[in-house]
Enzyme design. Sequence first.
Site, mmCIF file in Angstrom:
data_model
loop_
_atom_site.group_PDB
_atom_site.id
_atom_site.type_symbol
_atom_site.label_atom_id
_atom_site.label_comp_id
_atom_site.label_asym_id
_atom_site.label_seq_id
_atom_site.Cartn_x
_atom_site.Cartn_y
_atom_site.Cartn_z
ATOM 1 N N THR B 175 0.780 -1.226 0.000
ATOM 2 C CA THR B 175 0.000 0.000 0.000
ATOM 3 C C THR B 175 0.823 1.294 0.000
ATOM 4 O OG1 THR B 175 -1.462 -1.302 1.371
ATOM 5 C CG2 THR B 175 -1.810 1.066 1.397
ATOM 6 N N ASP B 206 -6.718 -3.976 4.371
ATOM 7 C CA ASP B 206 -6.955 -2.944 5.384
ATOM 8 C C ASP B 206 -7.193 -1.556 4.814
ATOM 9 O OD1 ASP B 206 -4.000 -3.250 4.753
ATOM 10 O OD2 ASP B 206 -4.028 -1.324 5.789
ATOM 11 N N THR B 226 0.586 0.559 6.198
ATOM 12 C CA THR B 226 0.959 -0.327 5.106
ATOM 13 C C THR B 226 1.620 -1.543 5.726
ATOM 14 O OG1 THR B 226 2.518 -0.612 3.279
ATOM 15 C CG2 THR B 226 3.073 1.064 4.869
#
Lengths: 324, 307
Positions: B175, B206, B226
């Site tokens: 991420t 998430d 992340t």
Amino acid sequence: MPTEPVIIVHGGAVSGVHTYGSSEARVLGVQAAALAGWEKLKETGCALDAVEVAVCSLEDNPTFDAGTGSVLNQAGEIEMDAIIMDGKNLDTGAIACVQNIKNPVKLARKVMENTHHCLLVGKGANLFAEKVGISTVPLEELVTEISRQKLELCNGSYEDRCKHAFKASNVKKCVKHSDGEHDTVGAVAIDVHGNMAAATSTGGITAKMVGRVGDSPVIGAGCYCDNVSGGVSCTGHGESIMKVTLASRITMYIEEGLSAQEAAEKALDYMFNKTEGAGGVIAVSKTGEVGVHFTTGFMSWAFVKSGKLHYGWIPGENHTRAVE
Amino acid sequence: MPGAVVLVHGGAGKIPKANNDVDNQARLYGVKSAATAAYEALLAGASAVDAAETAVRCLEDFPVFNAGVGSRLNLAGEVEMDAAIMDGRGLRAGAVGAVKNVKNPVSLARKIMDLTPHVLLVGEGASQFAQESGVQLVPMQELITEKSRRALAQVKSLPFGIDPKAEEEEEEHGTVGAAVMDTAGNLATSISTGGISGKHVGRVGDSPIIGGGIYCDNMVGAAVATGQGESIIRTCLANNIIQLMSTGMAPQQAGDSALETMRQRVSGLAGVIVLDRHGNSGICCNTGHMSWAQLKDNELSWGLSAG
């Protein structure tokens, strides 16, 4: 020393006097679900099994907005969300926007036990259902006449409908729309080993956009469970619940020393102050205390503890009767 | 009144092998460019939300990051992306899960926040809204890189397939995200990812979980994560960081403490960038590697590991 087992369920927090279905059907439904969960607790001594059975009972009951009886999205279809969480290891399984299966909470449990993931959505969730042998049912088996009528009678914007369906009981009534918006179901349990579990399941809100996911399958929002604090299941205006991470907020307050009831009340107050959204929650602390609170007009709920079944619908109501 | 602050990261993972220096330079270039673009926008009067979107759009367009172009592939060899944006004013939020063919998922998340009464749209419904909202759509091939293909092939070659800790074990990183404070003191956060190589079709991590990978509240602060997605979700990582800051803890300490709690509870590792409402920042990571850049008081700083 063994823990005293407890199971609590809810059948949705709503406002307004219902013109669809009856409050009696809802109260009977949550009682039946709580008793089914209680039997399971006695049988297997496992909180996870108990919440799954309790939520399945509510999903199979067309009175509630979950499984059979789910409301319809903008396209006239059913898209369901569900979650189950094990307080022991924070293991979680959830699905969102799954279609044409009878018991979304069962699929959520399969996600938890058969994958390394926490959340599967849409077509991927349905593909996984096939893979684990959960059969599909025709949409018609899940749709009720009431759900259809609600979609047809939907007036105004989604926001207006939510304000009406989930308005806080201290907010002036909005007169425009069809009332009787059903909602999410859920369950929380603690077993004799002190392990906790929680689950939530829903068809969402009538005429939601295709692909809309509310709070229910979102960990920390519609559901949270941790053996070190407690378990929570929420219902109400999904977007508001998500913004304040309502379920984990309640477990956080419990960890800070509040009782389950105090935590439930404080968290719903916080949500209203921050978002003007209303809803309801059920909570059990790691010591087995129960909390029930809702800021909408009504919420069907029932719990079994110490040989008694408690249930209610109207604020302040708490009926009891003995169970084995 | 604290001035503008931009903090971005390009994903947390294990320390890459030395022969990936080219990629490391590309990551540093990417995060510095994203931070600079966002900061310049702020100085020109853009809101925190605008700048947070700008920063992550930049990162999505760089193929070296696992977001937008360069997204990792699911088990079926497709790109399914998650993203979210959150406005510290009024807790407004928009998020998208498992969407396909969108060039900049963070911009779709923004449309969801600004144009719909919802917070989260997923799957085909999200794609439908993408078409209606006018965000740029692209053929899937344009988002797939050779690196993503190789990463999937590697996962498929493992005897038991995907590993829960894959995201932080992968040489490649997860991420991307940004945390921003504008010149008026408002906070915003943004996040975007292609997820784990070889994930189940429809798996959402998430990133679009408000309170998990992202949270933002003008009254307290902002956090973007992340790393191992399922661990982040199960421990409500971003939420915990905000909660710790609300008790007065500094951003760095709050981030480090929450990461340690996550590691102890569920053995997951991650990185986070954190801002408090005064513009103080925290850059925290226990995976060993996270590319990041910060612009504050016209000073640019950057790195490949925490702090």
